[in-house]
Design a protein around this motif. Structure first.
Motif, mmCIF file in Angstrom:
data_model
loop_
_atom_site.group_PDB
_atom_site.id
_atom_site.type_symbol
_atom_site.label_atom_id
_atom_site.label_comp_id
_atom_site.label_asym_id
_atom_site.label_seq_id
_atom_site.Cartn_x
_atom_site.Cartn_y
_atom_site.Cartn_z
ATOM 1 N N LEU A 241 0.836 -1.227 0.158
ATOM 2 C CA LEU A 241 -0.046 -0.007 0.027
ATOM 3 C C LEU A 241 0.845 1.282 0.093
ATOM 4 O O LEU A 241 1.932 1.362 1.010
ATOM 5 N N GLY A 242 0.911 2.139 -1.130
ATOM 6 C CA GLY A 242 1.688 3.324 -1.050
ATOM 7 C C GLY A 242 2.310 3.451 -2.429
ATOM 8 O O GLY A 242 1.764 3.005 -3.317
ATOM 9 N N GLN A 243 3.455 4.435 -2.435
ATOM 10 C CA GLN A 243 4.013 4.409 -3.753
ATOM 11 C C GLN A 243 5.482 3.923 -3.586
ATOM 12 O O GLN A 243 6.064 4.594 -4.319
ATOM 13 N N THR A 244 5.506 3.105 -2.995
ATOM 14 C CA THR A 244 6.711 2.146 -3.205
ATOM 15 C C THR A 244 7.248 2.018 -4.632
ATOM 16 O O THR A 244 6.529 1.436 -5.343
ATOM 17 N N ASP A 245 8.636 2.503 -4.753
ATOM 18 C CA ASP A 245 9.215 1.784 -6.153
ATOM 19 C C ASP A 245 9.041 0.557 -6.329
ATOM 20 O O ASP A 245 9.728 -0.291 -5.492
#
Length: 354
Positions: A59-63
């Motif tokens: 969940l999130g904008q992790t590369d």
């Protein structure tokens, strides 16, 4: 798959307090082991790397380049909690593995649609302009104060872009009983007709509609397609509301049209945010909203609920139904530019309230 699935929660760009209330957080922790950290900005790379062999969802904008995806054998879903599909995820690797790429974009459709409708009503009826005139002692009463006013009821309305946002607006417009022309090259005419609208060319929408809502997402194919020439096709004194992405418009041309007084224009989005203090748009007669149409508490509360519902389905081996699924044919075309400073300020503000 481990007996208890693991979920990686990256606090960038939305900290957990922004999207999960206490009851939702308890539901998430009951569903899976949550791996996260109380940090400003993205999770440390070392934490991400350590979690990859166990993680079932992110969940999130992790590369997530292909190398990281390869090190995550149990990964089933990557959920962007900001609302855009970003190029920091290797979509091809995900599709090859059957990993879902999801966006919370649908939660913002109704709030933005309500704001877009409000902006159009303001421009059609002169709500803000007459308020200002009255404060300056220059009001005109009754009939004389309505020389420029018109009704949305039974008007011809154009919608450019008919995704979640466009369809949400169409539902709000039902009570006005308008004729709705829709331009969306990604949709067949029959799908538009099923929504009670008429498929139309961009030329027809721009030249015919009294009120035009610009709601298209920005892609590699349509950046700046509402340019000066397109704006000049719009009939004099029409209402134009921009509520999706600034990059679909040639913004200086939009400001110039507002300055000329030929069109009534409102926007909730800008090419650069925050808008510079000396930006010409601040001195234009355009009706301005500082990218706040979607970011209301109800929308953020809805994010948590939708994420939990789809995570539950995914962990049970079922298809997600509440979030937007990236499509192999179109995800590479998406070119949404996040307003990073705006997002950071908004995150800090909301985090401080929780």
């Amino acid at each position: 798959m481990p007996d208890r699935p693991a979920i990686l929660l990256d606090p960038h760009p939305r900290r957990r307090q922004m999207i999960f209330n206490p009851a939702q957080w308890a539901r998430l922790e009951a569903m899976a082991e949550v791996i996260t950290a109380d940090v400003e900005g993205p999770l440390p790379a070392s934490l991400v790397e350590e979690a990859l062999p166990r993680v079932a969802a992110i969940l999130g904008q992790t590369d997530m380049p292909s190398a990281r995806i390869a090190r995550a054998p149990h990964l089933r879903a990557i959920i962007n909690v900001e609302g855009n599909f970003q190029p920091n995820v290797d979509a091809a690797s995900c599709f090859a593995r059957g990993i879902e790429i999801l966006s919370v974009g649908p939660v913002f459709a109704h709030p933005v649609a309500e704001m877009a409708l409000g902006l159009a009503l303001d421009l059609a009826r002169g709500i803000t302009s007459t308020d200002r005139a009255m404060r300056e002692g220059q009001e005109r009463y009754g009939r004389s104060g309505n020389d420029d006013a018109f009704l949305l009821s039974r008007a011809t309305i154009g919608i450019v872009g008919f995704g979640y946002l466009g369809r949400a607006l169409r539902r709000l417009l039902e009570g006005f009983r308008p004729r709705i022309l829709v331009h969306d090259p990604w949709l067949p005419a029959a799908a538009i007709a099923e929504e009670g609208c008429e498929a139309a060319s961009l030329e027809e929408v721009l030249s015919t509609a009294r009120v035009i809502f610009l709601l298209a997402g920005v892609t590699s194919e349509n950046q700046g397609f509402i340019d000066g020439a397109a704006l000049r096709r719009i009939q004099d004194d029409a209402v134009v509301v921009l509520a999706s992405r600034a990059a679909i418009v040639e913004f200086p041309a939009l400001v110039a049209e507002a300055q000329s007084g030929r069109l009534r224009i409102a926007t909730d989005v800008f090419p650069d945010e925050p808008v510079a203090p000396d930006d010409p748009v601040r001195r234009s007669p355009m009706l301005l909203s500082p990218h706040r149409a979607g970011g209301i508490p109800a929308a953020f509360h809805d994010i948590g609920e939708r994420v939990l519902d789809d995570l539950d389905l995914i962990l049970r081996g079922l298809a997600p139904i509440r979030l937007q699924r990236a499509q192999p044919q179109t995800v590479a075309l998406m070119r949404s530019k996040a307003a990073r400073e705006y997002a950071k300020d908004e995150a800090e503000r909301l985090a401080g309230k929780n």
